[in-house]
Design an enzyme around this catalytic site. Structure first.
Site, mmCIF file in Angstrom:
data_model
loop_
_atom_site.group_PDB
_atom_site.id
_atom_site.type_symbol
_atom_site.label_atom_id
_atom_site.label_comp_id
_atom_site.label_asym_id
_atom_site.label_seq_id
_atom_site.Cartn_x
_atom_site.Cartn_y
_atom_site.Cartn_z
ATOM 1 N N ASN A 1 5.568 -1.955 -4.074
ATOM 2 C CA ASN A 1 6.538 -0.944 -3.668
ATOM 3 C C ASN A 1 7.803 -1.130 -4.501
ATOM 4 O O ASN A 1 7.881 -2.022 -5.350
ATOM 5 C CB ASN A 1 6.805 -0.974 -2.159
ATOM 6 C CG ASN A 1 7.460 -2.261 -1.682
ATOM 7 O OD1 ASN A 1 8.164 -2.952 -2.425
ATOM 8 N ND2 ASN A 1 7.255 -2.597 -0.423
ATOM 9 N N LEU B 1 5.874 4.560 -2.721
ATOM 10 C CA LEU B 1 7.201 5.014 -2.294
ATOM 11 C C LEU B 1 7.209 5.556 -0.868
ATOM 12 O O LEU B 1 8.028 6.403 -0.533
ATOM 13 C CB LEU B 1 7.708 6.093 -3.260
ATOM 14 C CG LEU B 1 7.827 5.682 -4.730
ATOM 15 C CD1 LEU B 1 8.127 6.903 -5.598
ATOM 16 C CD2 LEU B 1 8.890 4.613 -4.914
ATOM 17 N N GLY C 1 5.225 9.156 -1.677
ATOM 18 C CA GLY C 1 3.989 9.048 -2.440
ATOM 19 C C GLY C 1 3.977 7.844 -3.352
ATOM 20 O O GLY C 1 4.167 6.716 -2.910
ATOM 21 N N ASP D 1 -1.814 -1.126 2.557
ATOM 22 C CA ASP D 1 -3.152 -1.706 2.360
ATOM 23 C C ASP D 1 -4.214 -0.622 2.318
ATOM 24 O O ASP D 1 -5.194 -0.717 1.569
ATOM 25 C CB ASP D 1 -3.465 -2.704 3.472
ATOM 26 C CG ASP D 1 -2.552 -3.913 3.433
ATOM 27 O OD1 ASP D 1 -2.052 -4.244 2.343
ATOM 28 O OD2 ASP D 1 -2.337 -4.536 4.495
#
Length: 329
Positions: free
Chosen positions: A184, A224, A228, A256
């Site tokens: 991320n 994000l 997305g 995950d």
């Protein structure tokens, strides 16, 4: 019938998730009364294995559990989802535990006790060398020892998908073996600082991706959340892939679900971009259900569709306001 052309092997953690729901998260030193508590299977490795298998991939799990009463919960959905668990070994340590607190908006906090996952080290990987070496895609995370992560990357003859979460110190060669590195936006900054300690860490995601690629990372996917993902597939192009708009019930494990679906797509021969397009939809599906593994879709489930403007070059303001909660982070 599976549509895959190769096997996904997930090397990682297996936990019991103790999920506590609250109206809001407590402040430091504050005591709150929870509205419910449940015990569910979890661990980033097991989550990703279940997600991949449910999306049609032939999947095997390499990891460690204890010899305690928690094993049944920790492994309950792996075999049911079609994951090969013959390389999950029992050791003399408690099965891993994650305490997950979820508020009414679906936001969560997580505290992990590694337990038996600490035994998934280099020695354990050498004992499972053949299954790792035969995989089309080897999926790794940060919830096992660094020498186990490194050994898996070395043994892999197929594609290495490194989801370095949490961001733990690993050899530079491990990160450079990733194709893709999946993180991320916060993890991307930490990985960049680990690869190049003296570098200034950019504040925006496209610059973070460019910096990682500049240091030799083959391909990068930055998740994000509701926005997305950003995908850099090894070319100079950076594509923003939007997520469907959904209402979140529980965001734990959505990342995950994304990773497992991404691995399944890659094992099926999809391009990284096409696999990511599907994975954001799987992540959005997952946040609409409670828990991690129980919320993951099978091939029979209808995934939410993207009703945002079509994906575009990431320069088209990736910092735009987030859509209602969905996607993967």
């Amino acid at each position: 019938m599976s549509r895959t052309t190769g096997t996904v092997v997930v090397v990682g953690s297996l936990n019991v998730d103790q999920v506590v729901t609250v109206e809001r998260h407590p402040s430091p030193g504050e005591t709150l009364v929870a509205t419910s508590m449940s015990l569910l299977p979890g661990g980033k490795g097991a989550n990703q294995a279940v997600a991949a298998a449910r999306r049609g991939a032939t999947t095997a799990m390499v990891g460690s559990v204890g010899r305690d009463g928690s094993v049944q919960v920790a492994t309950s959905l792996l075999a049911d989802s079609g994951v090969d668990v013959t390389h999950v070994r029992a050791v003399d340590a408690p099965t891993g535990l994650a305490t997950v607190t979820v508020d009414r908006s679906g936001e969560n906090t997580i505290v992990v006790v590694p337990g038996a996952n600490s035994a998934t080290d280099r020695e354990a990987l050498l004992a499972s060398a053949s299954v790792v070496a035969s995989a089309a895609v080897v999926v790794l995370q940060g919830e096992i020892p660094a020498d186990g992560i490194a050994a898996a990357a070395e043994l892999a003859s197929g594609r290495v998908l490194l989801n370095l979460a949490p961001v733990v110190p690993v050899d530079r060669e491990v990160v450079l073996a990733a194709d893709p590195l999946v993180v991320n936006e916060h993890e991307a900054a930490l990985v960049l600082a680990q690869l190049d300690p003296g570098a200034e860490v950019p504040a925006d995601e496209p610059a973070l991706v460019a910096a990682l690629r500049g240091l030799g990372v083959r391909s990068v996917v930055v998740t994000l959340g509701a926005r997305g993902a950003l995908v850099a597939d090894g070319t100079d192009d950076l594509v923003a892939v939007p997520s469907p708009r959904v209402t979140a019930v529980d965001s734990s494990g959505a990342g995950d679900a994304f990773v497992g679906a991404l691995a399944a797509g890659l094992a099926a021969g999809d391009s990284l971009l096409d696999a990511a397009r599907q994975a954001v939809r799987v992540g959005a599906f997952a946040v609409q259900g409670a828990g991690t593994q129980p919320s993951y879709p099978t091939l029979d489930d209808v995934l939410p569709s993207v009703d945002l403007p079509h994906e575009s070059a990431a320069q088209a303001d990736p910092a735009a306001p987030a859509a209602p909660a969905g996607g993967a982070s």
